[in-house]
Scaffold this motif. Structure first.
Motif, PDB file in Angstrom:
ATOM      1  N   HIS A  41       1.000  -1.532   0.111  1.00  0.00           N
ATOM      2  CA  HIS A  41      -0.246   0.286  -0.247  1.00  0.00           C
ATOM      3  C   HIS A  41       0.896   1.005  -0.106  1.00  0.00           C
ATOM      4  CE1 HIS A  41      -3.473  -2.679   2.200  1.00  0.00           C
ATOM      5  NE2 HIS A  41      -3.506  -2.668   0.854  1.00  0.00           N
ATOM      6  N   TRP A  46       3.810   6.177  -2.072  1.00  0.00           N
ATOM      7  CA  TRP A  46       5.318   7.106  -1.382  1.00  0.00           C
ATOM      8  C   TRP A  46       6.469   6.761  -1.678  1.00  0.00           C
ATOM      9  CZ3 TRP A  46       3.546  11.742  -0.185  1.00  0.00           C
ATOM     10  CH2 TRP A  46       2.101  11.780   0.665  1.00  0.00           C
ATOM     11  N   ALA A  68       1.245  -5.473   2.381  1.00  0.00           N
ATOM     12  CA  ALA A  68       0.811  -5.150   3.973  1.00  0.00           C
ATOM     13  C   ALA A  68      -0.103  -5.471   4.218  1.00  0.00           C
ATOM     14  CB  ALA A  68      -0.453  -4.274   3.820  1.00  0.00           C
ATOM     15  N   GLY A 101       3.939   1.521   8.486  1.00  0.00           N
ATOM     16  CA  GLY A 101       3.446   1.558   9.474  1.00  0.00           C
ATOM     17  C   GLY A 101       3.732   1.145  10.604  1.00  0.00           C
ATOM     18  N   ILE A 104       5.754  -2.483   9.309  1.00  0.00           N
ATOM     19  CA  ILE A 104       7.299  -2.836   8.572  1.00  0.00           C
ATOM     20  C   ILE A 104       8.098  -1.761   9.252  1.00  0.00           C
ATOM     21  CG2 ILE A 104       8.212  -0.787   6.593  1.00  0.00           C
ATOM     22  CD1 ILE A 104       6.840  -3.224   5.640  1.00  0.00           C
ATOM     23  N   THR A 126       4.403   6.213   8.296  1.00  0.00           N
ATOM     24  CA  THR A 126       3.099   6.771   7.876  1.00  0.00           C
ATOM     25  C   THR A 126       2.084   6.351   7.955  1.00  0.00           C
ATOM     26  OG1 THR A 126       3.066   4.649   6.119  1.00  0.00           O
ATOM     27  CG2 THR A 126       4.983   6.633   5.428  1.00  0.00           C
ATOM     28  N   THR A 127       1.360   6.218   9.576  1.00  0.00           N
ATOM     29  CA  THR A 127       0.908   6.107   9.750  1.00  0.00           C
ATOM     30  C   THR A 127       0.822   6.796  11.176  1.00  0.00           C
ATOM     31  OG1 THR A 127       0.670   3.953  11.386  1.00  0.00           O
ATOM     32  CG2 THR A 127       0.371   3.264   9.304  1.00  0.00           C
ATOM     33  N   SER A 130       2.113   4.943  13.790  1.00  0.00           N
ATOM     34  CA  SER A 130       3.952   4.746  14.013  1.00  0.00           C
ATOM     35  C   SER A 130       4.357   5.671  14.257  1.00  0.00           C
ATOM     36  CB  SER A 130       4.192   4.504  12.730  1.00  0.00           C
ATOM     37  OG  SER A 130       3.421   4.946  11.653  1.00  0.00           O
ATOM     38  N   ASP A 133       3.673   6.792  18.165  1.00  0.00           N
ATOM     39  CA  ASP A 133       4.078   5.443  19.280  1.00  0.00           C
ATOM     40  C   ASP A 133       4.820   4.609  18.355  1.00  0.00           C
ATOM     41  OD1 ASP A 133       3.579   3.543  20.493  1.00  0.00           O
ATOM     42  OD2 ASP A 133       1.585   2.850  20.346  1.00  0.00           O
ATOM     43  N   THR A 169      -3.165   9.747   2.408  1.00  0.00           N
ATOM     44  CA  THR A 169      -3.651   8.886   1.785  1.00  0.00           C
ATOM     45  C   THR A 169      -3.789   7.734   3.203  1.00  0.00           C
ATOM     46  OG1 THR A 169      -1.430   7.904   1.770  1.00  0.00           O
ATOM     47  CG2 THR A 169      -2.585   9.199   0.399  1.00  0.00           C
ATOM     48  N   LYS A 222       5.838  10.130  24.403  1.00  0.00           N
ATOM     49  CA  LYS A 222       5.931   8.826  25.261  1.00  0.00           C
ATOM     50  C   LYS A 222       7.518   9.222  25.099  1.00  0.00           C
ATOM     51  CE  LYS A 222       6.490   4.101  22.731  1.00  0.00           C
ATOM     52  NZ  LYS A 222       6.675   3.201  21.417  1.00  0.00           N
TER      53      LYS A 222
END
Ligand code: NAD
Ligand code: ZN
Length: 366
Positions: A41, A46, A68, A101, A104, A126-127, A130, A133, A169, A222
């Protein structure tokens, strides 16, 4: 920055970090080659801008695109990754780059910890999850048949590039799930941040400049806990707020299920932690109500029956909790709260109290 002595590193947060990654990587490790790991994905969206920027900086690079999903965090893909990086002639001084994310990031970090007995790696999360955290704190690893994250290493990245533009995205459901972790930081020890989120969440979800602020505060929250307790001897356990309940729900539903994603389990879990805290007299009921109201406002689930298939009983949830690695010699350790932003580690929580709480939760429904 995350302050860990000579393993300290920068976390950069901003809208165009993928497109400018090449120059930063060249500065970090002059002359190094780069091995990019991504998933299908993220790769489709990207990888091209990242490769273009490495190209521009004159960095030799190769890449691996994995499927993914959580089922990629396995020994099999760990082996595939290590062999592909060696095949691409990556030396000890070269860099692994995780583009994607938490799946990965965790897998690539673990490969970096092991390849040639330790290579540097860069996280490009990219999430939302991630960025706030999993890319901060240095936990890496893979899942096994016995459970999630049971094999791994502490290995800090050399640099984190949290490109907030990449979140454009991200599917809305993944965005909301990551938001649950931001709420968690407010609930642990940043009550002002929780107030702020209650006010500004529409702008955060609208990907405005407020999103950058929310991510920055979350990373700081964090990083502060991690700097205090890198290897989870004490305080780092606070980060598990909502996770004992959440992990049990995930375990029952199945980790690669579309029925429940991690952050949704955390949302239900923090709501449960506050309701349980109120029930046991640790925290005012109004605090639990406020937490639930905010999570619901952004569209997250807060009740166990919303996320579990019918027919699951309290015993099944307790059994799933007992298998969690946070359980020591039969006693349940929970993160509970005295109020919003006042969480604490409760050791030896009476299993029978949790059982009766779960029975009521299942009975009262959504
Ligand atoms: P993920 O990596 O599976 O990503 C979620 C989904 O979003 C995937 O389908 C992915 O392909 C897609 N995606 C990612 N970025 C995208 C983008 N910008 N645009 C479009 N689609 C995109 O899941 P996650 O929620 O990021 O991470 C979950 C993992 O993180 C779990 O394995 C969990 O154990 C781990 N984790 C680790 C730590 C840690 O401290 N190391 C902390 C929390 C969670
Ligand atoms: Zn989590």
């Amino acid at each position: 920055a995350v302050a860990l002595g000579d393993r300290s590193y920068d976390i950069l947060i901003g809208p165009d970090l993928i497109a400018t990654a090449g120059a930063r990587i060249a500065q970090l490790a002059p002359g190094a080659s780069v091995f990019i790991v991504t998933d299908a994905h993220v790769g489709a969206l990207w990888l091209a801008p990242l490769e273009a920027s490495l190209e521009q900086a004159g960095i030799r690079h190769d890449r691996l695109i994995l499927p993914a999903g959580e089922s990629t965090k396995t020994f099999a893909h760990f082996q595939q990754l290590c062999e592909a990086a060696l095949e691409a002639r990556m030396e000890r001084g070269d860099l692994l780059v995780a583009l994607g994310g938490g799946v990965i990031g965790d897998l690539t970090g673990f490969a970096a910890a092991s390849l040639r007995r330790g290579m540097n790696f860069v996280q490009i999360p990219t999430t939302v999850l991630s960025q706030v955290d999993s890319s901060v704190g240095g936990k890496t690893g893979v899942n096994t048949a016995q459970g999630k994250n049971l094999v791994g290493a502490f290995h800090q990245p050399a640099l984190v590039l949290a490109d907030t533009g990449s979140l454009a995205t991200l599917p809305p459901r993944e965005f909301a799930a990551g938001y649950a972790e931001m709420v968690k930081y407010g609930l642990i020890d940043r009550p002002d941040f929780f107030d702020w989120l209650e006010k500004h969440w529409p702008a955060v979800f609208g990907r405005g400049p407020e999103l950058e602020h929310a991510i920055a505060v979350s990373c700081e929250a964090k990083a502060a806990v991690v700097a205090r307790d890198e290897t989870e001897q004490g305080d780092r356990a606070l980060l598990n707020l909502g996770h004992t309940f959440g992990h049990a729900l995930e375990k029952i539903v199945g980790y690669d299920s579309s029925r429940l994603v991690h952050g949704e389990g955390v949302a239900v879990g923090v709501a449960c932690a506050f309701r349980f805290s109120a029930r046991e007299g640790f925290c005012p009921p109004e605090a639990a109500e406020r937490v639930e109201a905010h999570l619901r406002a952004v569209g997250l689930p807060t009740r166990i029956p919303e996320v579990l298939p019918t027919g699951v009983d309290a015993k099944e949830i307790l059994d799933a909790m007992a298998q969690d690695k946070k359980v020591k010699r039969g006693a349940l350790t929970f993160i509970l709260a005295r109020d919003i932003g006042q969480s604490f580690i409760a050791k030896n929580v009476d299993v029978e109290k949790v059982r009766s709480f779960l029975e009521d939760e299942l009975r009262n429904g959504a």
